[in-house]
Design an enzyme around this catalytic site. Structure first.
Site, mmCIF file in Angstrom:
data_model
loop_
_atom_site.group_PDB
_atom_site.id
_atom_site.type_symbol
_atom_site.label_atom_id
_atom_site.label_comp_id
_atom_site.label_asym_id
_atom_site.label_seq_id
_atom_site.Cartn_x
_atom_site.Cartn_y
_atom_site.Cartn_z
ATOM 1 N N GLY A 1 0.830 -1.194 0.000
ATOM 2 C CA GLY A 1 0.000 0.000 0.000
ATOM 3 C C GLY A 1 0.858 1.235 0.000
ATOM 4 N N GLY B 1 0.592 5.572 1.107
ATOM 5 C CA GLY B 1 -0.170 6.662 1.697
ATOM 6 C C GLY B 1 0.645 7.926 1.732
ATOM 7 N N GLY C 1 4.063 7.175 3.551
ATOM 8 C CA GLY C 1 5.067 6.299 2.972
ATOM 9 C C GLY C 1 4.451 5.120 2.251
ATOM 10 C CG ASP D 1 -4.092 8.935 10.933
ATOM 11 O OD1 ASP D 1 -5.204 9.444 10.713
ATOM 12 O OD2 ASP D 1 -3.327 8.562 10.045
#
Length: 677
Positions: free
Chosen positions: A354, A356, A359, A472
């Site tokens: 993945g 984002g 990173g 977060d």
């Protein structure tokens, strides 16, 4: 009777004669003229027609041995004392290169007729890698070494040493002698000239003397090397005497010209005039190969060295790392970049899990442990990359909780930041909630995930040694292990502060839709802002919808908290549950409680929000959730949800007045909820 006595006396006299003969054994070779029936030649050793014993030829990496075939009784079997002995010999070394030879010659007293397992080169045909220095060797030797071997402590490439069971000499000296004026004169062992040697051992003083001189000189008064050592622990009763030699990479020939030996006495003098002459040595003419080929080879070698240096520097830069003072206490958790590079196969796109804003994450397998890991490689354009990285290292490095993604270690290199996590095979929670996932989570799985994340967040807020604000909390930062247990991850935005102190954070960092209203205004993150985000997370998991959705076609913005709140006002809060859950097979009351808890955690007033301790009590059923009752909403009170149009100034009915029993005051949460931190 008289005849028997005479026979016994005769037998005793014969034994004494044999013992006396053995104890005074001596021999002399003024040259070695074939056939040599009493000398055993092994390896490269041969005899030349004119009487030279040639131990080696110009073969490389070979050995040559020459031993007297008669066993010599060195030690008295009754008292264990070693007899005195003396030997003298003349040798010479011829080398193709005047200033370099290999590897020397040695006089040897050994328990066997030859040394079959000995190695050439620096081992001079005496020992090998495994037995060098072993007390079980029972070898006495005097070496005349022409190559300096640092592993054996050699002083130079022209020395004489006394060796006992190994090549690290008990005593040594540069080859030479003292003249009549007691002045030391150097003597080159590779001078291609004959050199005479005397070796003496006195069994009373246990003194070993080694004396060296040019061929045509008398024996010097002072020995070159001396050493005091009782050889009774070195030598066995029966031993063999002889010589050993070896070649290395340089073409060399080792010659023995003459030899005499005596047990219990001084060795007989050699008749120097009868000794054979050395072969005439003529230096080789330099061939065309050396004139033309060697410069070309040298040039190629230089280019090869330059290329190798360039390759090494480039490879070093490729795996170059950085280390600062603050990293010292985390050194045991530091990975080498080279290890992570190979684990991820060079960070190939096919292993990308993945990407984002903070990173990119790659799947990898550590080469040494074969452990599956997730490596987060921070993007180069991350504005606060280093600060975020340091926060993550400090906060996660020492944490251990079943509902937190374990941080195994980290690495830093040339501004790149890398974090190594335990690999979660089922990925992040969000992919099971949105976009028609192949696998749908039932309520039991969702409930377990919710409770797990709540437990992990409670650990961060209250159970660890410092308060950790996650900042977060969201579905995409909840990872699922093999059993679909929820683990809270991505601490890249975490901030620490000591219990009881104000958090010193001033930047608004987080994800839209999860930001508490006061966080948008002040930029300060607290445990209550984490609770607000957790409330949005609860609604997200139950409803299967994102906290905020932008509809480009209608230019509308969907706010999950606002939507659920409106359903609750109408008494239809259960319409917010994910249709994929169905209508039966699970506890509907628990679903309703979680939705209401999500609203309570999303309260606009941070004082009205429960702590994570209280949240856990509600989820586990240890405490009942306060009943929510609609009141008159016409007063026009509003709340800032931080949701629409930049998440500032969104008008929304303030449901801080709708909780039964609300009276206001300095601590709204305490008036609403029982328990506390």
């Amino acid at each position: 009777m008289f005849v028997k006595l005479k026979l016994i006396f005769f037998f005793f006299l014969l034994c004494q004669i044999m013992i006396s003969s053995s104890q005074n054994l001596n021999f002399t070779y003024n040259g070695f003229h074939p056939p040599l029936t009493d000398i055993s030649l092994q390896g490269l050793a041969t005899v030349t027609p004119n009487g030279l014993l040639k131990l080696t030829n110009t073969s490389v990496q070979k050995t040559g041995h020459a031993f007297c075939t008669e066993r010599i009784r060195f030690k008295d079997s009754q008292n264990g004392n070693v007899s005195s002995f003396s030997t003298t010999f003349v040798f010479a070394i011829h080398s193709q290169i005047p200033t370099l030879s290999g590897h020397g010659i040695a006089f040897v007293v050994a328990p066997t007729l030859g040394l079959p397992f000995a190695l050439p080169s620096q081992y001079i045909g005496l020992f090998n890698i495994s037995n060098n220095g072993n007390d079980t060797n029972h070898i006495f030797a005097v070496e005349f070494d022409t190559i300096q071997s640092s592993e054996f402590g050699d002083p130079n490439d022209n020395h004489v040493g006394i060796d006992l069971n190994g090549l690290r000499s008990a005593n040594y000296s540069t080859a030479g002698y003292r003249d009549d004026h007691d002045k030391f004169q150097n003597l080159s062992l590779i001078s291609r000239k004959r050199i005479q040697v005397w070796i003496d051992y006195d069994n009373r003083s246990h003194r070993i003397d080694v004396t060296v001189a040019p061929f045509d000189s008398d024996k010097p008064r002072k020995p070159l090397v001396s050493y005091v050592r009782d050889l009774s622990s070195i030598l066995l009763e029966d031993m063999y005497v002889g010589f050993s030699s070896a070649t290395g990479s340089v073409l060399s020939e080792h010659f023995l010209v003459g030899w005499s030996f005596r047990l219990n006495g001084e060795a007989p003098m050699l008749s120097l005039s009868k000794l054979p002459k050395l072969p005439r040595f003529e230096p080789r003419r330099i061939s065309e190969f050396y004139k033309i080929g060697m410069p070309l080879i040298s040039l190629s070698l230089i280019f090869s060295i330059i290329f190798l240096a360039f390759y090494i520097v480039r490879r070093k830069k490729k795996y170059e790392e950085e280390l600062d003072d603050w990293e010292t206490e985390f050194g045991k958790n530091r990975f080498r970049f080279k290890e992570l590079y190979h684990a991820t196969k060079g960070f190939k796109e096919k292993d990308l899990l993945g990407s984002g804003g903070f990173g990119r994450v790659y799947r990898g397998i550590l080469p040494t442990t074969k452990l599956e890991v997730a490596v987060k490689r921070v993007s180069h354009d991350s504005k606060q990359g280093m600060k975020e990285f340091v926060a993550e290292i400090v906060s996660i490095g020492r944490m251990s909780h079943r509902n937190l993604v374990p941080l195994l270690g980290y690495c830093r290199r040339r501004g790149e930041l890398l974090l190594v996590y335990d690999y979660m095979p089922n990925g992040s929670l969000d992919k099971y909630l949105y976009n028609n996932p192949e696998t749908t989570l039932d309520w039991k799985q969702r409930s377990t995930i919710i409770k797990g994340v709540a437990s992990g967040l409670f650990y961060l807020h209250e159970e660890w040694e410092q308060v950790v604000i996650h900042r977060d909390v969201k579905a995409s930062n909840v990872l699922l292990d093999a059993d679909f247990n929820g683990r809270l991850g991505d601490f890249g935005l975490a901030r620490l502060y000591d219990h009881g102190s104000d958090p010193q954070t001033t930047h608004v960092v987080g994800t839209l839709g999860y930001l508490a209203p006061e966080h948008s205004r002040t930029g300060r993150a607290t445990t209550t802002t984490d609770v607000y985000a957790f409330g949005a997370f609860l609604l997200e998991v139950v409803s299967g919808r994102r906290p905020i959705e932008f509809h480009s076609a209608s230019d509308d913005t969907f706010l999950l908290v606002e939507w659920v709140f409106s359903l609750w006002l109408r008494g239809n809060i259960m319409e917010a549950k994910d249709p994929k859950l169905g209508s039966s097979g699970y506890d509907l009351e628990e679903v309703e409680m979680v939705l209401k808890l999500g609203l309570l955690c999303s309260h606009s007033d941070p004082r009205a929000r429960p702590s994570m301790r209280q949240v856990l009590q509600y989820l586990r059923g240890d405490m009942a959730l306060p009943e929510l009752t609609p009141l008159d909403l016409s007063a026009g009170s509003v709340m800032n949800l931080g949701g629409r149009d930049g998440f500032s100034g969104i008008a929304m009915t303030d449901f801080s007045t709708v909780f039964k029993g609300f009276t206001g005051g300095s601590s709204i949460a305490d008036s609403l909820l029982s328990g506390g931190r």
